[in-house]
Design a protein around this motif. Structure first.
Motif, mmCIF file in Angstrom:
data_model
loop_
_atom_site.group_PDB
_atom_site.id
_atom_site.type_symbol
_atom_site.label_atom_id
_atom_site.label_comp_id
_atom_site.label_asym_id
_atom_site.label_seq_id
_atom_site.Cartn_x
_atom_site.Cartn_y
_atom_site.Cartn_z
ATOM 1 N N VAL A 172 0.872 -1.175 0.000
ATOM 2 C CA VAL A 172 0.000 0.000 0.000
ATOM 3 C C VAL A 172 0.908 1.223 0.000
ATOM 4 O O VAL A 172 1.351 1.688 1.040
ATOM 5 N N ASP A 185 -2.167 -4.178 -1.690
ATOM 6 C CA ASP A 185 -2.283 -3.800 -3.096
ATOM 7 C C ASP A 185 -1.636 -4.898 -3.938
ATOM 8 O O ASP A 185 -0.438 -4.864 -4.213
ATOM 9 N N GLU A 201 -5.358 -4.909 4.637
ATOM 10 C CA GLU A 201 -5.360 -4.124 3.403
ATOM 11 C C GLU A 201 -4.055 -4.344 2.638
ATOM 12 O O GLU A 201 -2.976 -4.316 3.218
#
Length: 236
Positions: free
Chosen positions: A174, A202, A200
């Protein structure tokens, strides 16, 4: 729990000698030592031309050899180092310390957030417990400059003479500060990404960084995923 993981996974393997090791790697000419049957005829004839009474060990064969390695571990410490993120970091440091136990292998550790810090250089010798404690003492940071961590690791590896120089980045990818890390990834000869997927993350950016860095992406959800991923990386 993180310290217990580090102790268990960092159990030292028997020291290997400093010479190249048989196994995976480049196909290299070596003297015959009673195994291997891929004879390098040209080099063997060169040796035999100088030896009127040759011995078996004068035969040159081709075997796959793994050379000494320099590894820069780049750890994302932005956000909060708690829970499974700490256990994953502990497992990563410990497994690398065990795998790189040969006298010719080198390990450096870089921590990054909006900035970057070299926790140990390639020439320093330290323990997984010490490295883990140093990581945990770094205050939680908010921004993540992936490019800063990569540029620091690249500079470290550029100073090594090891035939195989590897960067391994542990991150959720991220990225929210600094230039596009894809531009820096292109500079590496071998850059792998251990992508933390327990929160979270990416995935597209992590995949791009690994691809452009001529490496591979390995998702890790828990600390139990770390050892298999690093085994695949180091056995290439």
């Amino acid at each position: 729990m993180a310290r217990a993981i580090a102790r268990r996974l960092s159990a030292r393997r028997p020291l290997r000698d400093a010479r190249p090791r048989r196994g995976v790697g480049a196909l290299l000419p070596v003297r015959y030592s009673y195994h291997g049957d891929d004879i390098d005829l040209d080099r063997t004839l060169e040796v035999l031309a100088e030896r009127p009474r040759p011995e078996a060990t004068d035969i040159v064969v081709r075997e796959r050899m793994s050379a000494r390695r320099a590894v820069a571990l780049v750890v994302d410490v932005s956000g909060s180092m708690r829970g499974e993120k700490v256990r994953i970091a502990a497992a990563t440091v410990a497994v690398l310390a065990a795998e790189l136990s040969g006298p010719a292998d080198q390990l450096a550790v870089v921590a990054f957030w909006s900035d970057a810090a070299v926790l140990t250089s390639l020439t320093e010798v330290t323990t997984p417990a010490t490295l883990l404690d140093t990581l945990l003492r770094i205050p939680a940071r908010g921004l993540t400059n992936v490019g800063f961590g990569l540029s620091t690791a690249h500079a470290i590896l550029a100073g090594s003479a090891a035939p195989r120089r590897i960067a391994i980045m542990l991150t959720d990818s991220v990225h929210n500060a600094g230039p596009d890390p894809r531009l820096l990834a292109r500079r590496f000869g071998e850059l792998h990404v251990l992508l933390e997927t327990d929160g979270e993350h990416d995935l597209p950016l992590g995949r791009d960084i690994a691809r452009l860095g001529h490496g591979a992406l390995h998702p890790v959800r828990t600390h139990r995923d770390v050892a298999p991923a690093l085994t695949r990386v180091l056995s290439r």
